[in-house]
Design a protein around this motif. Structure first.
Motif, PDB file in Angstrom:
ATOM      1  N   GLU A  48       4.446  13.874   1.946  1.00  0.00           N
ATOM      2  CA  GLU A  48       5.325  14.038   0.543  1.00  0.00           C
ATOM      3  C   GLU A  48       4.529  13.017  -0.368  1.00  0.00           C
ATOM      4  O   GLU A  48       4.356  11.843  -0.359  1.00  0.00           O
ATOM      5  CB  GLU A  48       6.705  13.578   0.855  1.00  0.00           C
ATOM      6  CG  GLU A  48       7.526  13.476  -0.270  1.00  0.00           C
ATOM      7  CD  GLU A  48       8.869  13.247  -0.366  1.00  0.00           C
ATOM      8  OE1 GLU A  48       9.537  12.989  -1.315  1.00  0.00           O
ATOM      9  OE2 GLU A  48       9.232  12.641   0.910  1.00  0.00           O
ATOM     10  N   TYR A  72       7.700   4.097  -6.986  1.00  0.00           N
ATOM     11  CA  TYR A  72       8.723   3.832  -6.021  1.00  0.00           C
ATOM     12  C   TYR A  72      10.089   4.528  -6.148  1.00  0.00           C
ATOM     13  O   TYR A  72      10.863   4.246  -5.638  1.00  0.00           O
ATOM     14  CB  TYR A  72       9.129   2.331  -5.453  1.00  0.00           C
ATOM     15  CG  TYR A  72       7.946   1.401  -5.311  1.00  0.00           C
ATOM     16  CD1 TYR A  72       7.111   1.964  -4.288  1.00  0.00           C
ATOM     17  CD2 TYR A  72       7.665   0.393  -5.884  1.00  0.00           C
ATOM     18  CE1 TYR A  72       5.865   1.306  -3.633  1.00  0.00           C
ATOM     19  CE2 TYR A  72       6.791  -0.463  -5.255  1.00  0.00           C
ATOM     20  CZ  TYR A  72       5.774   0.059  -4.465  1.00  0.00           C
ATOM     21  OH  TYR A  72       4.777  -0.765  -3.662  1.00  0.00           O
ATOM     22  N   ASN A  73      10.055   5.419  -7.472  1.00  0.00           N
ATOM     23  CA  ASN A  73      11.300   6.056  -7.793  1.00  0.00           C
ATOM     24  C   ASN A  73      11.985   7.084  -6.927  1.00  0.00           C
ATOM     25  O   ASN A  73      12.956   7.099  -6.827  1.00  0.00           O
ATOM     26  CB  ASN A  73      11.156   6.579  -9.153  1.00  0.00           C
ATOM     27  CG  ASN A  73      10.899   5.836 -10.323  1.00  0.00           C
ATOM     28  OD1 ASN A  73      11.471   4.810 -10.203  1.00  0.00           O
ATOM     29  ND2 ASN A  73      10.417   6.173 -11.219  1.00  0.00           N
ATOM     30  N   SER A  74      11.106   7.399  -5.980  1.00  0.00           N
ATOM     31  CA  SER A  74      11.686   8.569  -5.057  1.00  0.00           C
ATOM     32  C   SER A  74      11.928   7.944  -3.590  1.00  0.00           C
ATOM     33  O   SER A  74      12.790   8.541  -2.858  1.00  0.00           O
ATOM     34  CB  SER A  74      10.423   9.569  -4.705  1.00  0.00           C
ATOM     35  OG  SER A  74       9.352   8.941  -4.243  1.00  0.00           O
ATOM     36  N   ILE A  75      11.586   6.711  -3.443  1.00  0.00           N
ATOM     37  CA  ILE A  75      11.975   5.944  -2.150  1.00  0.00           C
ATOM     38  C   ILE A  75      13.261   5.050  -2.421  1.00  0.00           C
ATOM     39  O   ILE A  75      13.831   4.620  -1.392  1.00  0.00           O
ATOM     40  CB  ILE A  75      10.863   5.460  -1.316  1.00  0.00           C
ATOM     41  CG1 ILE A  75      10.260   4.329  -2.175  1.00  0.00           C
ATOM     42  CG2 ILE A  75      10.130   6.481  -1.023  1.00  0.00           C
ATOM     43  CD1 ILE A  75       9.097   3.655  -1.225  1.00  0.00           C
ATOM     44  N   THR A  76      13.074   4.255  -3.565  1.00  0.00           N
ATOM     45  CA  THR A  76      14.307   3.165  -3.763  1.00  0.00           C
ATOM     46  C   THR A  76      15.735   3.895  -3.768  1.00  0.00           C
ATOM     47  O   THR A  76      16.638   3.258  -3.006  1.00  0.00           O
ATOM     48  CB  THR A  76      14.197   2.470  -4.968  1.00  0.00           C
ATOM     49  OG1 THR A  76      13.821   3.225  -6.125  1.00  0.00           O
ATOM     50  CG2 THR A  76      12.932   1.622  -5.000  1.00  0.00           C
ATOM     51  N   VAL A 128       4.119  11.167  -3.734  1.00  0.00           N
ATOM     52  CA  VAL A 128       5.173  10.274  -4.489  1.00  0.00           C
ATOM     53  C   VAL A 128       4.451   9.755  -5.604  1.00  0.00           C
ATOM     54  O   VAL A 128       3.162   9.784  -5.613  1.00  0.00           O
ATOM     55  CB  VAL A 128       6.057   9.594  -3.549  1.00  0.00           C
ATOM     56  CG1 VAL A 128       6.909  10.272  -2.639  1.00  0.00           C
ATOM     57  CG2 VAL A 128       5.409   8.244  -2.975  1.00  0.00           C
ATOM     58  N   THR A 129       5.212   9.315  -6.458  1.00  0.00           N
ATOM     59  CA  THR A 129       4.505   8.281  -7.385  1.00  0.00           C
ATOM     60  C   THR A 129       4.504   6.936  -6.951  1.00  0.00           C
ATOM     61  O   THR A 129       5.470   6.344  -6.052  1.00  0.00           O
ATOM     62  CB  THR A 129       5.065   8.448  -8.650  1.00  0.00           C
ATOM     63  OG1 THR A 129       6.459   8.104  -8.640  1.00  0.00           O
ATOM     64  CG2 THR A 129       4.942   9.691  -9.494  1.00  0.00           C
ATOM     65  N   TRP A 156       0.958   8.008  -1.910  1.00  0.00           N
ATOM     66  CA  TRP A 156       0.550   8.654  -3.345  1.00  0.00           C
ATOM     67  C   TRP A 156      -1.168   8.589  -3.600  1.00  0.00           C
ATOM     68  O   TRP A 156      -1.753   8.157  -2.810  1.00  0.00           O
ATOM     69  CB  TRP A 156       1.024   7.876  -4.463  1.00  0.00           C
ATOM     70  CG  TRP A 156       0.709   6.349  -4.319  1.00  0.00           C
ATOM     71  CD1 TRP A 156      -0.785   5.881  -4.958  1.00  0.00           C
ATOM     72  CD2 TRP A 156       1.636   5.328  -3.886  1.00  0.00           C
ATOM     73  NE1 TRP A 156      -0.157   4.321  -4.635  1.00  0.00           N
ATOM     74  CE2 TRP A 156       0.784   4.002  -4.049  1.00  0.00           C
ATOM     75  CE3 TRP A 156       2.948   5.432  -3.382  1.00  0.00           C
ATOM     76  CZ2 TRP A 156       1.233   3.014  -3.642  1.00  0.00           C
ATOM     77  CZ3 TRP A 156       3.450   4.252  -2.899  1.00  0.00           C
ATOM     78  CH2 TRP A 156       2.559   3.018  -3.075  1.00  0.00           C
ATOM     79  N   ALA A 193       5.847   9.475   3.150  1.00  0.00           N
ATOM     80  CA  ALA A 193       5.746   9.442   1.701  1.00  0.00           C
ATOM     81  C   ALA A 193       4.333   8.529   1.050  1.00  0.00           C
ATOM     82  O   ALA A 193       4.300   7.357   1.588  1.00  0.00           O
ATOM     83  CB  ALA A 193       6.753   8.726   0.747  1.00  0.00           C
TER      84      ALA A 193
END
Length: 439
Positions: free
Chosen positions: A80, A86-90, A82-83, A54, A52
């Motif tokens: 992947e 960290y919204n997708s990993i937290t 992501v932004t 960006w 992940a």
């Protein structure tokens, strides 16, 4: 990675805080402590991992993955996008399932991740087997846990310099080599402004970015936010010096307010400023956003506070960490090792403007190549500005600490005594973090 280095999106910080509270004391207990053995098991490099990342950083890893899979045909690496909030990993780090095998985290945020998501990252210490010394200390310092274990590999580094408009300096008759102290920078800056009808600096004076310039100044002096015991300590000689110099620049009329990242880009793209104090990665921003200014920009070291004093600072950079949830930790390690600890991997990173934390690469011919836009060996120049950067402990409460500093800087600019403002900031930070104020 390339934008305001202190700007982790507020939503992500709030999410981490909420998750921390829900987990009862800020620790995620669903992960398992994991560490790689000193020696890799024998066998073919195979399997599948997800990484992940960006923006341009993810672009660089995409090319890295293609090269890696050619080298190891039985391995599959999926990048992947992501932004950076960290919204997708937290959420998967909190729940203990669904996290990517490898993830990009900003250097200054990683201590907070280690605290909030304890047990969710793989210990890399044994596998490095003493090679920690190959990484710049200022970056390595931020990937270690409280016991000194290395929990991620440092990715890029952000040594700071001053980008300056050669044509504007020449018009004012100012030799950039003469600006050896900040006082000289201020005095000569007035001449440059008058001769060109510009400002010297565009800074985020009316936003949280007000702390950006201060942070580079304090790091230059070796200042810290905490004492040796981890207590809040803003009122130090170095911090006071940094704030005073920042205010001196503002009071001298050298600064135009540019609240956002885009505002600051417009300032240099529209010929409104003569200098920009930023790390090595900002070179890519200037080149892409002001292509027509090729040949007009030069780069010089930061001035010192006193003649011959320290003039190195750091801003920016990320790490690559392996999730303890990963079912193929060996492949994950092999990929980040290839990306960050080989000349082949670093060749790709350099292509995307990512200055390496891995110092053996500094001896390669690629590292020493001349940059067409600036007309100098850009990486080699910044390499010389990364030899003695003081380490800076952001701690696991950096966002609250930074908010307190932001408030103090605003008050100082409005006329409040520096020491009084920093004392009030200490009290605010202590309330928000629960930490003690240094005695």
């Amino acid at each position: 990675m390339f934008k305001r280095y202190f700007s982790v999106i507020l939503a992500a910080v709030m999410l981490i805080s909420i998750l921390s509270a829900c987990s009862g004391g800020g620790k995620s207990t669903s992960g398992t402590e994991a560490g790689l053995e000193k020696e890799a098991p024998e066998g073919e490099v195979s399997g599948e991992i997800t990484v992940a990342s960006w923006n341009l950083a993810a672009d660089s890893l995409t090319e890295e993955a293609e090269n890696f899979m050619k080298k190891y045909p039985k391995a599959k690496v999926k990048i992947e996008y992501v932004t950076s909030d960290y919204n997708s990993i937290t959420p998967p780090l909190t729940s203990g399932k669904g996290a990517p095998d490898v993830m990009q985290i900003q250097q200054r945020d990683f201590p907070n991740f280690l605290d909030v998501f304890e047990g969710q990252f793989v210990d890399l210490t044994a596998r490095l087997d003493g090679k920690e010394s190959e990484f710049a200390e200022v970056a390595l310092n931020l990937v270690k846990d409280k016991d000194g274990k290395v929990m991620a590999l440092p990715w890029d580094l952000g040594p700071v310099g001053i980008y300056y408009r050669k044509d504007m300096f020449e018009k004012a008759g100012v030799d950039p080599a003469s600006l050896t102290t900040w006082d000289k920078f201020i005095e000569e800056g007035k001449k440059i402004q008058e001769a060109n009808g510009v400002k010297m600096l565009a800074l985020g004076m009316s936003s949280k970015d007000i702390a950006e310039m201060y942070r580079m100044l304090m790091n230059q002096l070796g200042a810290q936010y905490y004492d040796e015991d981890g207590n809040i300590k803003f009122v130090t000689e170095e911090n006071i010096q940094a704030v005073n110099m920042f205010k001196k620049m503002v009071d001298a009329g050298l600064v135009v307010d540019a609240p956002t990242w885009d505002d600051r880009i417009r300032a240099f793209a529209n010929d409104q400023i003569a200098t920009a104090v930023y790390p090595v990665w900002y070179a890519g921003t200037i080149k892409t956003q002001a292509e027509d200014q090729k040949g007009k920009w030069g780069i010089m070291p930061m001035p010192a506070f006193t003649e011959g004093g320290p003039n190195q600072s750091h801003s920016g950079g990320s790490v690559l960490a392996i999730s303890s949830q990963s079912e193929n930790k060996e492949l994950a390690w092999k990929f980040i090792e290839y990306t960050l600890m080989t000349n082949e991997g670093q060749d790709v990173q350099m292509k995307y403007g990512l200055f390496p934390s891995w110092q053996p690469y500094y001896e390669t011919e690629k590292f020493k190549e001349v940059d067409d836009y600036f007309g100098i060996a850009l990486s080699e120049f910044f390499g010389k500005l990364s030899t003695d950067i003081p380490t800076l402990d952001y701690g696991s409460n950096f966002m609250d600490v930074n908010d307190a500093i932001v408030g103090a800087l605003g008050e100082v600019i409005d006329g409040k005594d520096v020491e009084e403002a920093l004392k009030a900031a200490e009290e605010k930070a202590a309330r928000e973090t629960g930490l003690e104020i240094s005695k």
